[in-house]
Write a protein that holds these residues in place. Structure first.
Motif, PDB file in Angstrom:
ATOM      1  N   UNK A  29      74.030  44.028   4.565  1.00 34.80           N
ATOM      2  CA  UNK A  29      74.024  42.573   4.612  1.00 34.80           C
ATOM      3  C   UNK A  29      74.938  41.978   3.550  1.00 34.80           C
ATOM      4  N   UNK A  30      74.912  42.519   2.337  1.00 35.87           N
ATOM      5  CA  UNK A  30      75.575  41.878   1.201  1.00 35.87           C
ATOM      6  C   UNK A  30      76.992  42.362   0.965  1.00 35.87           C
ATOM      7  N   UNK A  31      77.421  43.480   1.571  1.00 37.76           N
ATOM      8  CA  UNK A  31      78.759  44.016   1.312  1.00 37.76           C
ATOM      9  C   UNK A  31      79.764  43.396   2.266  1.00 37.76           C
ATOM     10  N   UNK A  32      80.981  43.159   1.743  1.00 43.44           N
ATOM     11  CA  UNK A  32      82.067  42.651   2.591  1.00 43.44           C
ATOM     12  C   UNK A  32      82.440  43.706   3.620  1.00 43.44           C
ATOM     13  N   UNK A  33      82.474  43.316   4.890  1.00 44.73           N
ATOM     14  CA  UNK A  33      82.649  44.307   5.952  1.00 44.73           C
ATOM     15  C   UNK A  33      83.459  43.754   7.116  1.00 44.73           C
TER      16      UNK A  33
ATOM     17  N   UNK B  33      77.613  41.565  -7.233  1.00 43.47           N
ATOM     18  CA  UNK B  33      78.805  42.384  -7.496  1.00 43.47           C
ATOM     19  C   UNK B  33      79.942  42.066  -6.532  1.00 43.47           C
ATOM     20  N   UNK B  34      79.605  41.707  -5.297  1.00 44.80           N
ATOM     21  CA  UNK B  34      80.625  41.405  -4.280  1.00 44.80           C
ATOM     22  C   UNK B  34      80.961  39.921  -4.182  1.00 44.80           C
ATOM     23  N   UNK B  35      80.359  39.107  -5.072  1.00 44.28           N
ATOM     24  CA  UNK B  35      80.600  37.656  -5.047  1.00 44.28           C
ATOM     25  C   UNK B  35      80.266  37.060  -3.678  1.00 44.28           C
ATOM     26  N   UNK B  36      79.125  37.481  -3.134  1.00 44.29           N
ATOM     27  CA  UNK B  36      78.593  36.935  -1.883  1.00 44.29           C
ATOM     28  C   UNK B  36      79.591  37.077  -0.736  1.00 44.29           C
ATOM     29  N   UNK B  37      80.200  38.244  -0.641  1.00 43.59           N
ATOM     30  CA  UNK B  37      81.049  38.607   0.497  1.00 43.59           C
ATOM     31  C   UNK B  37      82.235  37.669   0.677  1.00 43.59           C
ATOM     32  N   UNK B  38      82.755  37.106  -0.399  1.00 47.59           N
ATOM     33  CA  UNK B  38      83.952  36.277  -0.256  1.00 47.59           C
ATOM     34  C   UNK B  38      85.164  37.127   0.111  1.00 47.59           C
ATOM     35  N   UNK B  39      85.048  38.459  -0.035  1.00 45.11           N
ATOM     36  CA  UNK B  39      86.130  39.319   0.417  1.00 45.11           C
ATOM     37  C   UNK B  39      86.325  39.283   1.918  1.00 45.11           C
ATOM     38  N   UNK B  40      85.312  38.845   2.670  1.00 43.31           N
ATOM     39  CA  UNK B  40      85.493  38.684   4.112  1.00 43.31           C
ATOM     40  C   UNK B  40      86.445  37.539   4.429  1.00 43.31           C
ATOM     41  N   UNK B  41      86.516  36.549   3.559  1.00 45.75           N
ATOM     42  CA  UNK B  41      87.458  35.449   3.763  1.00 45.75           C
ATOM     43  C   UNK B  41      88.871  35.894   3.422  1.00 45.75           C
ATOM     44  N   UNK B  42      89.045  36.507   2.248  1.00 46.46           N
ATOM     45  CA  UNK B  42      90.339  37.084   1.873  1.00 46.46           C
ATOM     46  C   UNK B  42      90.104  38.132   0.797  1.00 46.46           C
ATOM     47  N   UNK B  43      90.992  39.142   0.776  1.00 41.10           N
ATOM     48  CA  UNK B  43      90.815  40.293  -0.108  1.00 41.10           C
ATOM     49  C   UNK B  43      90.991  39.947  -1.579  1.00 41.10           C
TER      50      UNK B  43
END
Length: 346
Positions: free
Chosen positions: A25-29, A192-202
């Protein structure tokens, strides 16, 4: 082909395992997300190193507070960190999407489902835990079930009701424990993942992580230390997290830029400024060629009639050819009276 399921669908088969469900749920995927395995391993190693260092500090030095107060303090730190990450993430996403090109805004807005899923799962888990704790407290204090009326109905009814009540409380306690563990792990992983903001951009996690860690470092300066450690050890431990996260974020940005061509300018869809573009070579005008001359047909030689000698030119004797006259050197020599060849003198 990427067959990995993301979001809530990836967590459903792992619902009995709160750790796997929380990570799913919490990891950018995002399926097409650029992910460097070396960076991911370094981030995992840094997280494990931080956990090991925290456990070593708790066992190596005497506790400044009771274990219960330290545990509650850590939970409060996690909640504060989640609040900071949430506020910083909302501001960063708003600025990032607002500064991006118009053609990319719709894409980034659709990708907000990842951070929304992580935030919604954590809030739902926290709400279930809070409501369950309040409900169980009221049940234990007999504020909901009229036990006196059940006891008046007879011993058999009371024993049966009490048996059902104990079974229900055990099941509820087990469910609440699993939900609480899921919520805690998801909150730590989302932190640690900043609430999956990596899904928006790396680039967004690498830009937000140092700000989050330095904010927690400033907050930890106002709180008392958990252990009675020397100042050198204590401040080295406190600075280790922000410095390592900052160095890893800078290296991640450089690696994404050099290895995958991911830059902030390309993420915003901006072209290079006019001063940054390389000047194009200036070419001179193409030569203007005139029309090619139109040549007419050449003279057609007229063959001499067969059996007749060629006509003689003026001043030419038979059997003697007039040499070609060279321009500028006078006239041709007069023909010899002896014919084509002069007489041989003995």
């Amino acid at each position: 082909m990427n067959t990995r399921r993301t979001g809530l669908s990836a967590a459903l088969p792992s619902s009995l395992n709160p750790f796997r469900a929380a990570v799913a749920i919490a990891a950018a995927s995002r399926p097409d997300r650029v992910g460097d395995p070396i960076v991911q391993r370094l981030q995992s190693g840094r997280t494990w190193a931080g956990g090991v260092a925290s456990v070593w500090m708790l066992f190596a030095y005497p506790l400044a507070e009771s274990g219960q107060d330290i545990l509650l303090g850590k939970l409060v730190d996690v909640l504060i960190g989640c609040g900071i990450a949430l506020v910083a993430g909302v501001i960063a996403l708003s600025v990032f999407i607002g500064m991006s090109d118009v053609s990319l805004r719709a894409v980034y807005v659709r990708r907000l489902t990842g951070p929304g899923t992580a935030l919604g799962a954590i809030l739902l888990g926290a709400g279930v835990c809070a409501a369950g704790a309040v409900l169980m407290t009221k049940l234990l204090h007999a504020e909901i079930i009229p036990w006196a009326d059940i006891r008046a109905a007879g011993n058999l009814a009371w024993l049966l009701s009490f048996f059902v009540f104990v079974i229900a409380m055990l099941i509820a306690a087990l469910v609440l424990g699993v939900v609480a563990l899921f919520t805690l792990v998801a909150a730590v992983h989302a932190l640690n993942c900043c609430f999956r903001v990596g899904d928006v951009h790396e680039l967004l996690p690498a830009l937000l992580s140092p700000f989050l860690m330095w904010s927690l470092f400033v907050l930890s300066l106002f709180d008392g230390p958990d252990v009675a450690a020397p100042p050198l050890v204590l401040y080295t431990f406190l600075l280790g997290g922000p410095l390592s996260v900052t160095a890893l974020s800078v290296w991640e940005i450089r690696r994404l830029n050099g290895r995958y061509g991911v830059t902030l300018r390309s993420a915003l869809g901006r072209e290079p400024d006019a001063g940054e573009r390389e000047p194009e070579p200036q070419r001179g005008p193409e030569p203007q060629w005139g029309p090619e001359p139109q040549w007419g047909p050449g003279p057609v030689p007229v063959p001499a009639p067969q059996g007749e000698p060629a006509p003689l030119m003026p001043g030419q004797t038979p059997g003697y050819a007039i040499p070609a006259q060279t321009p500028g050197y006078g006239t041709a020599p007069s023909p010899s009276p002896y014919g084509a060849y002069p007489p041989h003198s003995s």
